[in-house]
Design a protein around this motif. Structure first.
Motif, mmCIF file in Angstrom:
data_model
loop_
_atom_site.group_PDB
_atom_site.id
_atom_site.type_symbol
_atom_site.label_atom_id
_atom_site.label_comp_id
_atom_site.label_asym_id
_atom_site.label_seq_id
_atom_site.Cartn_x
_atom_site.Cartn_y
_atom_site.Cartn_z
ATOM 1 N N TYR A 57 -72.054 -23.298 -1.461
ATOM 2 C CA TYR A 57 -72.182 -22.011 -2.142
ATOM 3 C C TYR A 57 -71.572 -20.888 -1.313
ATOM 4 N N LEU A 58 -71.928 -20.822 -0.032
ATOM 5 C CA LEU A 58 -71.434 -19.731 0.812
ATOM 6 C C LEU A 58 -69.918 -19.794 0.977
ATOM 7 N N THR A 59 -69.386 -20.997 1.165
ATOM 8 C CA THR A 59 -67.940 -21.135 1.319
ATOM 9 C C THR A 59 -67.206 -20.727 0.040
ATOM 10 N N THR A 60 -67.707 -21.204 -1.103
ATOM 11 C CA THR A 60 -67.063 -20.883 -2.376
ATOM 12 C C THR A 60 -67.136 -19.390 -2.666
ATOM 13 N N ILE A 61 -68.327 -18.807 -2.451
ATOM 14 C CA ILE A 61 -68.489 -17.380 -2.705
ATOM 15 C C ILE A 61 -67.605 -16.560 -1.776
ATOM 16 N N THR A 62 -67.469 -16.991 -0.522
ATOM 17 C CA THR A 62 -66.605 -16.265 0.415
ATOM 18 C C THR A 62 -65.154 -16.275 -0.056
ATOM 19 N N ILE A 63 -64.671 -17.434 -0.515
ATOM 20 C CA ILE A 63 -63.295 -17.517 -1.017
ATOM 21 C C ILE A 63 -63.117 -16.633 -2.251
ATOM 22 N N ILE A 64 -64.094 -16.688 -3.169
ATOM 23 C CA ILE A 64 -64.008 -15.852 -4.373
ATOM 24 C C ILE A 64 -64.035 -14.381 -4.008
ATOM 25 N N ASN A 65 -64.894 -13.998 -3.054
ATOM 26 C CA ASN A 65 -64.987 -12.596 -2.649
ATOM 27 C C ASN A 65 -63.708 -12.118 -1.982
ATOM 28 N N VAL A 66 -63.048 -12.995 -1.235
ATOM 29 C CA VAL A 66 -61.756 -12.630 -0.645
ATOM 30 C C VAL A 66 -60.737 -12.329 -1.748
ATOM 31 N N LEU A 67 -60.725 -13.167 -2.783
ATOM 32 C CA LEU A 67 -59.809 -12.918 -3.896
ATOM 33 C C LEU A 67 -60.151 -11.616 -4.626
ATOM 34 N N VAL A 68 -61.461 -11.334 -4.791
ATOM 35 C CA VAL A 68 -61.876 -10.074 -5.413
ATOM 36 C C VAL A 68 -61.427 -8.889 -4.562
ATOM 37 N N GLY A 69 -61.602 -9.003 -3.237
ATOM 38 C CA GLY A 69 -61.165 -7.930 -2.356
ATOM 39 C C GLY A 69 -59.666 -7.706 -2.417
ATOM 40 N N LEU A 70 -58.891 -8.797 -2.462
ATOM 41 C CA LEU A 70 -57.439 -8.656 -2.565
ATOM 42 C C LEU A 70 -57.034 -8.014 -3.889
ATOM 43 N N ALA A 71 -57.687 -8.432 -4.988
ATOM 44 C CA ALA A 71 -57.362 -7.846 -6.292
ATOM 45 C C ALA A 71 -57.656 -6.345 -6.313
ATOM 46 N N ASN A 72 -58.797 -5.946 -5.736
ATOM 47 C CA ASN A 72 -59.123 -4.520 -5.714
ATOM 48 C C ASN A 72 -58.220 -3.752 -4.755
ATOM 49 N N MET A 73 -57.814 -4.378 -3.666
ATOM 50 C CA MET A 73 -56.877 -3.714 -2.765
ATOM 51 C C MET A 73 -55.539 -3.469 -3.470
ATOM 52 N N LEU A 74 -55.078 -4.451 -4.248
ATOM 53 C CA LEU A 74 -53.813 -4.290 -4.973
ATOM 54 C C LEU A 74 -53.928 -3.197 -6.043
ATOM 55 N N GLN A 75 -55.073 -3.148 -6.744
ATOM 56 C CA GLN A 75 -55.192 -2.116 -7.777
ATOM 57 C C GLN A 75 -55.318 -0.728 -7.150
ATOM 58 N N CYS A 76 -55.937 -0.616 -5.987
ATOM 59 C CA CYS A 76 -55.980 0.685 -5.297
ATOM 60 C C CYS A 76 -54.584 1.108 -4.844
ATOM 61 N N TRP A 77 -53.813 0.137 -4.356
ATOM 62 C CA TRP A 77 -52.431 0.439 -3.953
ATOM 63 C C TRP A 77 -51.599 0.840 -5.171
ATOM 64 N N ALA A 78 -51.805 0.156 -6.308
ATOM 65 C CA ALA A 78 -51.034 0.464 -7.511
ATOM 66 C C ALA A 78 -51.378 1.851 -8.059
ATOM 67 N N PHE A 79 -52.646 2.256 -7.958
ATOM 68 C CA PHE A 79 -53.052 3.569 -8.460
ATOM 69 C C PHE A 79 -52.807 4.686 -7.443
ATOM 70 N N GLY A 80 -52.393 4.341 -6.246
ATOM 71 C CA GLY A 80 -52.083 5.355 -5.257
ATOM 72 C C GLY A 80 -53.273 5.866 -4.470
ATOM 73 N N LEU A 81 -54.379 5.114 -4.431
ATOM 74 C CA LEU A 81 -55.516 5.527 -3.612
ATOM 75 C C LEU A 81 -55.181 5.323 -2.141
ATOM 76 N N PRO A 82 -55.489 6.274 -1.284
ATOM 77 C CA PRO A 82 -55.228 6.083 0.143
ATOM 78 C C PRO A 82 -56.153 5.027 0.738
ATOM 79 N N ASN A 83 -55.689 4.368 1.797
ATOM 80 C CA ASN A 83 -56.457 3.327 2.496
ATOM 81 C C ASN A 83 -56.907 2.210 1.558
ATOM 82 N N PRO A 84 -55.984 1.548 0.868
ATOM 83 C CA PRO A 84 -56.411 0.466 -0.035
ATOM 84 C C PRO A 84 -57.092 -0.683 0.701
#
Length: 409
Positions: free
Chosen positions: A243-270
């Motif tokens: 569970y912890l390993t799977t959730i960690t991998i999923i959370n990394v993907l969620v973090g990357l997706a949100n970092m990309l959307q912050c970069w796309a919208f022009g938010l500083p410090n994505p």
């Protein structure tokens, strides 16, 4: 139409679990004295967990981290032939590096945002001017309610005499800063102390945890008890680490997706907002909701209108719904199903008891509790209740636990 072997095995497992639970309930007859003693015992345990959190919480975190690092530890020791002490020390150093990298990714940009906050508050007030009227009405209604309650309280306590409404005195700037600085220092010292306790306990669990389990199994009186103890330890390690390993991998993907959307919208410090989404996603329900609010507040600093500021949190919500309703159930439902109501109750309880760390530990501890219940006959009905909903003919056993054999002692 014939069912697949796995589906037939799952249905057989579910039927046997239900039958065992019914038999245990039928045989169990608790007196009022036994029930009262059980309630007092549970309350005493919760009382101890609350007031001894400073020492118990680091130990529980070390146990969970040990489950997460059990697979890398096995690879380093069994395959690469590293001594357990060196392998444990290497994993501890890697964990320190990950924690340090996350802290650096958060602290430096966050400090910049905090320093710029007073200058940007005017922009937020301008954006939120449309809500000024409703907020003033709510504030006026709140003041009327407070005055009414104060009058009622004064009449009941003083027999109708007049009421003196005392406003809290504002602390001096010096005293406020001094108190704030002292609390920060005390909190930092407590955090460092608990982190050191956790890392020390984790080192010894990684290096000598197997010998401790072996000694515990050796003192079991019968072979059935020894086998049951080994099954419980194996299922806890396999399911919780999975569970912890799977959730960690999923959370990394969620973090990357949100970092990309912050970069796309022009938010500083994505990177900051991606790491924040990664960390908050460990806490079910409450974490993503907190992230949506934070994204909205940060967007108010950047975008000229409220409608534009709603875009990043809406994308955050879509990412969370996609992850929570599709990806995570598809990956984990085959081996890790828990009752959603009890998951929410566990989250609220442990968050109240231990704060953020308790919210993070709520699901793993509920899973451990279910595994223990499934292997202890008298607790089988509770384990059946904790289990998640059956998903039709393709359902799999809850948490992937094979039915334990109950041999005669």
């Amino acid at each position: 139409m014939q069912l697949a072997p796995e589906s037939e095995e799952a249905d057989t497992f579910e039927a046997r679990q239900q039958q065992r639970a019914r038999e245990v309930v039928r045989r169990s007859r608790f007196s009022a004295q036994t029930i009262c003693l059980l309630i007092l015992t549970v309350l005493a345990v919760f009382y101890t967990l609350y007031f001894a959190a400073a020492i118990i919480l680091p130990i529980v975190l070390a146990l969970v981290a040990n489950l997460l690092l059990s697979a890398p530890m096995r690879i380093l020791h069994a395959r690469l032939r590293l001594p357990k002490t060196l392998a444990a020390l290497f994993l501890i150093l890697c964990l320190f590096g990950v924690v340090g990298a996350i802290g650096t990714a958060i602290s430096v940009p966050a400090a910049g945002w905090i320093s710029r906050a007073p200058q940007t508050m005017a922009a937020i007030q301008t954006h939120m001017a449309v809500l000024g009227g409703p907020l003033r009405m709510i504030q006026a209604a709140n003041e009327r309610i407070e005055n009414f309650l104060a009058v009622v309280s004064g009449r009941s306590g003083h027999g109708g005499g007049h009421v003196a409404l005392l406003a809290p005195s504002a602390p001096s700037a010096e005293g406020g800063l001094g108190t704030f600085g002292s609390s920060v220092l005390l909190g930092t010292r407590a955090f460092v102390g608990q982190l050191f306790t956790m890392m020390l306990m984790l080192f010894f669990l990684l290096a000598q945890g197997d010998s401790l389990l072996r000694r515990f199994v050796e003192i079991m009186p019968t072979f059935a008890d020894k086998r049951r103890a080994v099954q419980i330890a194996y299922q806890i390690e396999r399911n919780v680490s999975l569970y912890l390993t799977t959730i960690t991998i999923i959370n990394v993907l969620v973090g990357l997706a949100n970092m990309l959307q912050c970069w796309a919208f022009g938010l500083p410090n994505p990177l900051l907002w991606g790491v924040l989404a990664f960390l908050l996603n460990y806490i079910p329900i409450i974490g993503p909701l907190t992230g949506i609010v934070i994204y909205f507040v940060i967007s108010l600093f950047v975008f000229p209108s409220v409608l534009q500021a709603l875009l990043p949190p809406m994308v955050y919500l879509c990412i969370h719904l996609m992850e929570g309703e599709t990806i995570t159930p598809m990956v984990l439902a085959r081996r890790f199903t828990l009752n959603p109501v009890l998951v929410m109750g566990s989250l609220m309880f442990w968050d109240w008891l231990w704060g953020v760390w308790g919210a993070f530990l709520s699901v793993p501890m509920l899973a451990v509790f279910k595994i223990i219940c499934d292997h202890v006959e008298v607790l089988t009905p509770i384990g059946h209740i904790v289990g998640g909903p059956t998903r039709g003919p393709k359902a799999h056993p809850p948490t992937g636990i094979p039915e334990p054999s109950h041999e005669a002692d």
